[in-house]
Design a protein around this motif. Sequence first.
Motif, PDB file in Angstrom:
ATOM      1  N   VAL A 122       0.820  -1.212   0.000  1.00  0.00           N
ATOM      2  CA  VAL A 122       0.000   0.000   0.000  1.00  0.00           C
ATOM      3  C   VAL A 122       0.857   1.267   0.000  1.00  0.00           C
ATOM      4  O   VAL A 122       0.486   2.275  -0.607  1.00  0.00           O
ATOM      5  N   ASP A 123       2.038   1.202   0.623  1.00  0.00           N
ATOM      6  CA  ASP A 123       2.914   2.386   0.610  1.00  0.00           C
ATOM      7  C   ASP A 123       3.397   2.694  -0.807  1.00  0.00           C
ATOM      8  O   ASP A 123       3.426   3.847  -1.228  1.00  0.00           O
ATOM      9  N   VAL A 124       3.717   1.639  -1.551  1.00  0.00           N
ATOM     10  CA  VAL A 124       4.173   1.832  -2.932  1.00  0.00           C
ATOM     11  C   VAL A 124       3.009   2.352  -3.788  1.00  0.00           C
ATOM     12  O   VAL A 124       3.171   3.256  -4.610  1.00  0.00           O
ATOM     13  N   VAL A 125       1.842   1.756  -3.569  1.00  0.00           N
ATOM     14  CA  VAL A 125       0.658   2.171  -4.329  1.00  0.00           C
ATOM     15  C   VAL A 125       0.390   3.660  -4.070  1.00  0.00           C
ATOM     16  O   VAL A 125       0.185   4.444  -5.010  1.00  0.00           O
ATOM     17  N   LEU A 126       0.421   4.050  -2.796  1.00  0.00           N
ATOM     18  CA  LEU A 126       0.122   5.446  -2.473  1.00  0.00           C
ATOM     19  C   LEU A 126       1.217   6.382  -2.989  1.00  0.00           C
ATOM     20  O   LEU A 126       0.934   7.499  -3.417  1.00  0.00           O
ATOM     21  N   ALA A 127       2.442   5.911  -2.952  1.00  0.00           N
ATOM     22  CA  ALA A 127       3.529   6.735  -3.501  1.00  0.00           C
ATOM     23  C   ALA A 127       3.280   6.993  -4.987  1.00  0.00           C
ATOM     24  O   ALA A 127       3.498   8.103  -5.487  1.00  0.00           O
ATOM     25  N   GLY A 128       2.804   5.960  -5.679  1.00  0.00           N
ATOM     26  CA  GLY A 128       2.502   6.121  -7.105  1.00  0.00           C
ATOM     27  C   GLY A 128       1.351   7.079  -7.326  1.00  0.00           C
ATOM     28  O   GLY A 128       1.403   7.967  -8.178  1.00  0.00           O
ATOM     29  N   LEU A 129       0.296   6.886  -6.531  1.00  0.00           N
ATOM     30  CA  LEU A 129      -0.909   7.700  -6.742  1.00  0.00           C
ATOM     31  C   LEU A 129      -0.690   9.157  -6.328  1.00  0.00           C
ATOM     32  O   LEU A 129      -1.307  10.059  -6.880  1.00  0.00           O
ATOM     33  N   PRO A 134       4.973  13.211   0.688  1.00  0.00           N
ATOM     34  CA  PRO A 134       5.160  12.717   2.065  1.00  0.00           C
ATOM     35  C   PRO A 134       3.791  12.650   2.741  1.00  0.00           C
ATOM     36  O   PRO A 134       3.136  13.673   2.926  1.00  0.00           O
ATOM     37  N   LEU A 135       3.365  11.458   3.094  1.00  0.00           N
ATOM     38  CA  LEU A 135       1.962  11.281   3.485  1.00  0.00           C
ATOM     39  C   LEU A 135       1.642  11.827   4.872  1.00  0.00           C
ATOM     40  O   LEU A 135       0.474  11.942   5.234  1.00  0.00           O
ATOM     41  N   ASP A 136       2.702  12.175   5.634  1.00  0.00           N
ATOM     42  CA  ASP A 136       2.376  12.765   6.931  1.00  0.00           C
ATOM     43  C   ASP A 136       1.715  14.133   6.779  1.00  0.00           C
ATOM     44  O   ASP A 136       1.126  14.662   7.718  1.00  0.00           O
ATOM     45  N   ILE A 137       1.757  14.680   5.576  1.00  0.00           N
ATOM     46  CA  ILE A 137       1.017  15.925   5.302  1.00  0.00           C
ATOM     47  C   ILE A 137      -0.482  15.697   5.540  1.00  0.00           C
ATOM     48  O   ILE A 137      -1.198  16.602   5.978  1.00  0.00           O
ATOM     49  N   LEU A 138      -0.934  14.476   5.305  1.00  0.00           N
ATOM     50  CA  LEU A 138      -2.365  14.192   5.513  1.00  0.00           C
ATOM     51  C   LEU A 138      -2.702  14.163   6.997  1.00  0.00           C
ATOM     52  O   LEU A 138      -3.858  14.360   7.375  1.00  0.00           O
ATOM     53  N   ASP A 139      -1.697  13.923   7.851  1.00  0.00           N
ATOM     54  CA  ASP A 139      -1.945  13.940   9.298  1.00  0.00           C
ATOM     55  C   ASP A 139      -2.135  15.372   9.800  1.00  0.00           C
ATOM     56  O   ASP A 139      -3.029  15.657  10.592  1.00  0.00           O
ATOM     57  N   SER A 140      -1.278  16.234   9.319  1.00  0.00           N
ATOM     58  CA  SER A 140      -1.336  17.614   9.826  1.00  0.00           C
ATOM     59  C   SER A 140      -2.226  18.480   8.937  1.00  0.00           C
ATOM     60  O   SER A 140      -2.708  19.521   9.371  1.00  0.00           O
TER      61      SER A 140
END
Lengths: 477, 362
Positions: A122-129, A134-140
């Motif tokens: 899922v990390d690779v999939v999300l990196a592609g999409l 940097p997905l921690d942007i979705l946290d903050s």
Amino acid sequence: MLHLPILRFGQPYRSLDVASVPDFRTRKPYVTVSQANGGLVRRDLLPQNQAQMRKALDALPVAELIARTKKAAELFAHETLPVGDQAQTPADYVRQVSATTGLPHVMVRRNLEKIRGVMENVDVVLAGLTRGLPLDILDSGAGEIAGHAMGFAPRGDALGVVLPSNSPGVHALWAPTIALKTALVLKPGSAEPWSPYRIIQAFLAAGMPSEAFGYYPTDHASAGEILRRCGRGMVFGDVSSTKRWAKDPRVEVHGPGYSKVVIGPDQADDWERYLDVMASSIAENSGRSCVNASGVWVTKHGRAIAEALGERLARVVPRASEDPEADLAPFADPRVAERISAMVDQGLREPGAEDVTMKHRGGRSRVAEFDGGTYLLPTIVHCDTPEHPLANREFLFPFASVVEVPEESMPEILGPTLAVALISDDEAFRRRFFASHDVHRLNLGPVPTQRVAWDQPHEGNLFEHLWARRALQRATA
Amino acid sequence: MSTTTPDLTAAASAARERLDAHVREIVQWHFDPATGCEFWLEWAKKAGWDPRKEVRGYDDLARFGNFQDEWLRGGPVRKWVPKGHAGKPVSLFETGGSTGVPKARINIDDFRIDYENFSTTLPDEFFPKGADWMHIGPSGPRRLRLAIEHLAQHRGGICFMVDLDPRWVIKLIKWGEIEMVEKYKKHVIDQALVLMKAHPNIQCLFTTPKLLEALCERASLKQLGIKGVFCGGTEMTPQFHRFAQEELMEGAYFAPTYGNTLMGLATHRETGPDEGYAIVYYPPAPRAMIEVVDKDQTDKVVGYGETGRVRLTTLTREFFMPRFLERDEAERERPCARYPWDGVRNVRPFSGFATTVVEGVY
């Protein structure tokens, strides 16, 4: 008898309305499934409830959600999980999916592996999409990339998904939703209630908050309520059942793919080298996926290609569900097979098309009975022109038309096409496909249409479906 | 759960005697040239037999065959007014407007009598005398237009009303205009909420299942001060019944009903989890009877607990309708102490029709 309950915020709820799903061979009830009444669905999906569902996920950082999704992948593929009030091993799951959908065990296992793969990666999939966001942007909600302020806002609290019964592989599309901090509301296909239930159980066993999950087997009208009420939606189905949602930007529509193999003029004379790619694009997964090719469009040798494909695919015959060589799936409802075959026959009555597989079947019907199942045998139709009614059709079995068209008419003449296996080294020809609005996925070279890299967007980008870029400015010091 | 006891057997037998006597009285009235209506007097002339002489009890109504739906579609509607009621004000109530020309039934006092009888089945604790009512649902040419208001008035209340046009909703659904259906539903509920919040003496509610759900999505019945809900107008499933009881009522009383313009108003027997929230109705005998008949042999009543098509018979001095086959099916229910005659369980649209009818839109 085994019973699957509704899951309301992850909690089982046994309805007084129950649907019985039959075994495809015996037509006798195999499992009963609780049916959600419309009012219950609407009440659970009130905006404040969806907000609570999302809040449960928002409490966890994306990194943790990814770690738990990976754990869920392993649990889904290898561990015993609850199914109703019983236990379900992976082998049980394979047998159960096969019993109600007809899919041979080997295909169910392949689809299981596909789902596991997406969840594990899922990390690779999300990196592609997200193109490496940097997905921690979705946290903050905000951050900075290369000196630019970057903010994202969720487009909805929950993703409502109205699922099909044809093949479990489609579940790979929505499986990364939880890692994207979005709650899931699933309406399973009537003949395939198993996979979404098991995926949810795997997520729960991996420590995901139960409030984030809804599982609502229900009727057509209430399925519509799920799409209408959830902040974002995803629907699978044929043209007639999905057209209502085609203009609703909240809902991603997964209808027929009309996927095609295209052989460019530079490779046309070498067509025999690509017979495997064509056959596998058409027939793998029993032709049930939207990324299976329903057309082979070429600039020459159309007749010869059709004959060769017909001869090759005529070797595909029904086998026992447990046979590891099984590559054809029966229809859970025999009437559907009859109806589809009648539609093909109706098209063949229009002059200009020939079922080239018929002679290999000895002139017999493409509807075949085997071991209590009803099958549609692979069918290749040669069409004289792209205007023929069968030239650009898609059916739920290994069916494809072979059509010869002028080089300069492509890709426009293909019409909307989900996946194209483009066999051509001609840069100018390729560029025309790159510029096309109608072609979604492009597999360059002899890569079958159904070969899907999950880090690539598929009929829309799940990340962009669930999150919107927010304009963000900060006060300067 | 109802069981058969000697007391119940005796009560059922007495009820049957009352029914047979009532049938004789009603047949006398409708086939007497001085009191009957043009339709039945003409019918008897053509039939060549005199029902007044030959009908001795309920079973003899079989001689009429099944009442034909088409007889009520189209005029002249005065052919249904009994001469014995000449000169009285006549109301007209329609049903079946979603399937061509609506069926029309004339009414003088029947709806008042039916609803006054029904009123005795409502618990005063939850439908307090003197409390006001809110009616959210179809009015127009339907009996509900006058019936709910009369019920409220009969119990000392005043009825507030918000109308819904189900024929328009059916058209919107057929056109696929689901968003417009939602907007219309919101428009209806908006109006109701304004009234319910502004008039605190509204403690009783009549509405349909779908509108009840829609109302409860927007507000709490408890906070609105609703103590009793009388719900009807369309099909209700046991699951809906349970959902309403467990999640919508918040302590209010739930009275599901099965009524229609042609028959009158059936009352429910309370059920709960032990009976799977079955919805069990009993007709207002002897003014009307409900039977469950074999779907292929409609002159044959099915056994208790068995499924069949619903057959209605109406026996009032305003309207005589023997053996009308409804568009519904159900299970046949045993008599109970309060209603010592046959009832029906879990009424739902008849599954034997080739084409589906848009049901339960409001």
